[in-house]
Motif scaffolding. Structure first.
Motif, mmCIF file in Angstrom:
data_model
loop_
_atom_site.group_PDB
_atom_site.id
_atom_site.type_symbol
_atom_site.label_atom_id
_atom_site.label_comp_id
_atom_site.label_asym_id
_atom_site.label_seq_id
_atom_site.Cartn_x
_atom_site.Cartn_y
_atom_site.Cartn_z
ATOM 1 N N ARG A 183 6.527 4.171 -12.003
ATOM 2 C CA ARG A 183 6.354 2.759 -12.819
ATOM 3 C C ARG A 183 7.171 1.885 -11.753
ATOM 4 O O ARG A 183 6.750 0.770 -11.467
ATOM 5 C CB ARG A 183 6.612 3.053 -14.099
ATOM 6 C CG ARG A 183 5.558 3.523 -15.014
ATOM 7 C CD ARG A 183 6.189 3.610 -16.427
ATOM 8 N NE ARG A 183 6.122 2.402 -16.899
ATOM 9 C CZ ARG A 183 4.916 1.768 -17.427
ATOM 10 N NH1 ARG A 183 3.930 2.400 -17.425
ATOM 11 N NH2 ARG A 183 4.785 0.498 -18.030
ATOM 12 N N ALA A 184 8.344 2.486 -11.521
ATOM 13 C CA ALA A 184 9.359 1.253 -10.829
ATOM 14 C C ALA A 184 8.555 1.148 -9.317
ATOM 15 O O ALA A 184 8.486 -0.072 -8.790
ATOM 16 C CB ALA A 184 10.583 1.927 -10.611
ATOM 17 N N ALA A 185 8.166 2.116 -8.639
ATOM 18 C CA ALA A 185 7.364 1.982 -7.398
ATOM 19 C C ALA A 185 6.002 1.254 -7.606
ATOM 20 O O ALA A 185 5.628 0.320 -6.645
ATOM 21 C CB ALA A 185 7.166 3.288 -6.776
ATOM 22 N N MET A 186 5.527 1.257 -8.503
ATOM 23 C CA MET A 186 4.250 0.753 -8.918
ATOM 24 C C MET A 186 4.400 -1.062 -9.065
ATOM 25 O O MET A 186 3.891 -1.838 -8.774
ATOM 26 C CB MET A 186 3.279 1.097 -9.950
ATOM 27 C CG MET A 186 2.025 0.585 -10.331
ATOM 28 S SD MET A 186 0.824 0.692 -8.812
ATOM 29 C CE MET A 186 0.573 2.603 -8.789
ATOM 30 N N ARG A 187 5.432 -1.302 -9.966
ATOM 31 C CA ARG A 187 5.847 -2.560 -9.951
ATOM 32 C C ARG A 187 6.412 -3.201 -8.622
ATOM 33 O O ARG A 187 6.132 -4.617 -8.361
ATOM 34 C CB ARG A 187 7.428 -2.757 -11.107
ATOM 35 C CG ARG A 187 7.010 -2.426 -12.579
ATOM 36 C CD ARG A 187 7.878 -2.693 -13.462
ATOM 37 N NE ARG A 187 8.994 -1.995 -13.433
ATOM 38 C CZ ARG A 187 9.028 -0.794 -14.051
ATOM 39 N NH1 ARG A 187 7.944 -0.272 -14.876
ATOM 40 N NH2 ARG A 187 10.039 0.029 -13.900
ATOM 41 N N ARG B 224 0.927 -1.347 -0.021
ATOM 42 C CA ARG B 224 -0.051 -0.069 0.045
ATOM 43 C C ARG B 224 0.826 1.249 -0.050
ATOM 44 O O ARG B 224 0.475 2.265 -0.703
ATOM 45 C CB ARG B 224 -0.971 -0.022 1.341
ATOM 46 C CG ARG B 224 -1.942 -0.979 1.179
ATOM 47 C CD ARG B 224 -2.655 -1.289 2.593
ATOM 48 N NE ARG B 224 -3.426 -2.449 2.598
ATOM 49 C CZ ARG B 224 -2.878 -3.649 2.971
ATOM 50 N NH1 ARG B 224 -1.742 -3.736 3.093
ATOM 51 N NH2 ARG B 224 -3.516 -4.889 2.901
ATOM 52 N N VAL B 225 1.917 1.450 0.733
ATOM 53 C CA VAL B 225 2.789 2.467 0.953
ATOM 54 C C VAL B 225 3.713 2.616 -0.646
ATOM 55 O O VAL B 225 3.873 3.605 -1.069
ATOM 56 C CB VAL B 225 3.864 2.496 2.001
ATOM 57 C CG1 VAL B 225 2.889 2.384 3.439
ATOM 58 C CG2 VAL B 225 4.664 1.425 1.974
ATOM 59 N N TRP B 226 3.929 1.299 -1.070
ATOM 60 C CA TRP B 226 4.519 1.573 -2.383
ATOM 61 C C TRP B 226 3.453 1.985 -3.540
ATOM 62 O O TRP B 226 3.883 2.864 -4.405
ATOM 63 C CB TRP B 226 5.361 0.152 -2.853
ATOM 64 C CG TRP B 226 6.277 -0.160 -2.067
ATOM 65 C CD1 TRP B 226 6.404 -1.132 -0.966
ATOM 66 C CD2 TRP B 226 7.600 0.253 -2.367
ATOM 67 N NE1 TRP B 226 7.743 -0.874 -0.514
ATOM 68 C CE2 TRP B 226 8.605 -0.150 -1.392
ATOM 69 C CE3 TRP B 226 8.203 1.192 -3.038
ATOM 70 C CZ2 TRP B 226 9.709 0.189 -1.339
ATOM 71 C CZ3 TRP B 226 9.637 1.504 -3.190
ATOM 72 C CH2 TRP B 226 10.361 0.883 -2.358
#
Length: 147
Positions: A133-137, A114-116
């Motif tokens: 996008r990296a954080a969502m991955r 959730r925090v990501w």
């Protein structure tokens, strides 16, 4: 919903393009000379690579949407209350200021998807699409690994 429609239209356009390119590759192979066969095979690789990339992007979007719905149901989506410019874009200084809060959350609980997810939205608001996008991955990976 507009994003889904756009993705669908682009996927249909890609399929048409891949079909045309694939047909040109087959025509080159049918010529039968060594150079035309090699070029035809190379041309056939383009739609295959393109199809993989389109599929990967659609999967990313679908999985992101699943996480957003789950986070929304839990009441954990970040509130979009940042000030905007007359053009509708988020004020960069305000986005950078809000970003610190989400970065601190991610540092405090790095195992929580959730925090990501929230960090990814903060990166996106700040205009850093690559890190968003990296954080969502990362959020997707952590979500998939939780029981």
């Amino acid at each position: 919903m507009k994003a889904k429609q756009t993705a669908f239209v682009l996927a249909v356009v890609f399929v048409a393009y891949a079909g045309l390119i694939g047909w040109r590759g087959i025509l080159l192979i049918k010529v039968g000379t060594a150079i035309s066969v090699v070029l035809g095979l190379a041309v056939l690789v383009i739609p295959v690579v393109g199809a993989y990339l389109v599929w990967r992007e659609l999967q990313f979007g679908r999985r992101t949407e699943v996480l957003a719905r789950e986070l929304e149901a839990a009441g954990g989506l970040p509130v979009d209350d940042l000030p905007r410019r007359p053009s509708g874009r988020i004020d960069r200084a305000a986005a950078d200021e809000a970003f610190g809060k989400y970065r601190a959350e991610a540092e405090a609980a790095p195992e929580d998807w959730r925090v990501w997810f929230r960090l990814a939205t903060a990166y996106d608001a700040a205009g850093d699409r690559k890190r968003a996008r990296a954080a969502m991955r990362e959020a997707i990976g952590r979500h998939d690994s939780t029981p």
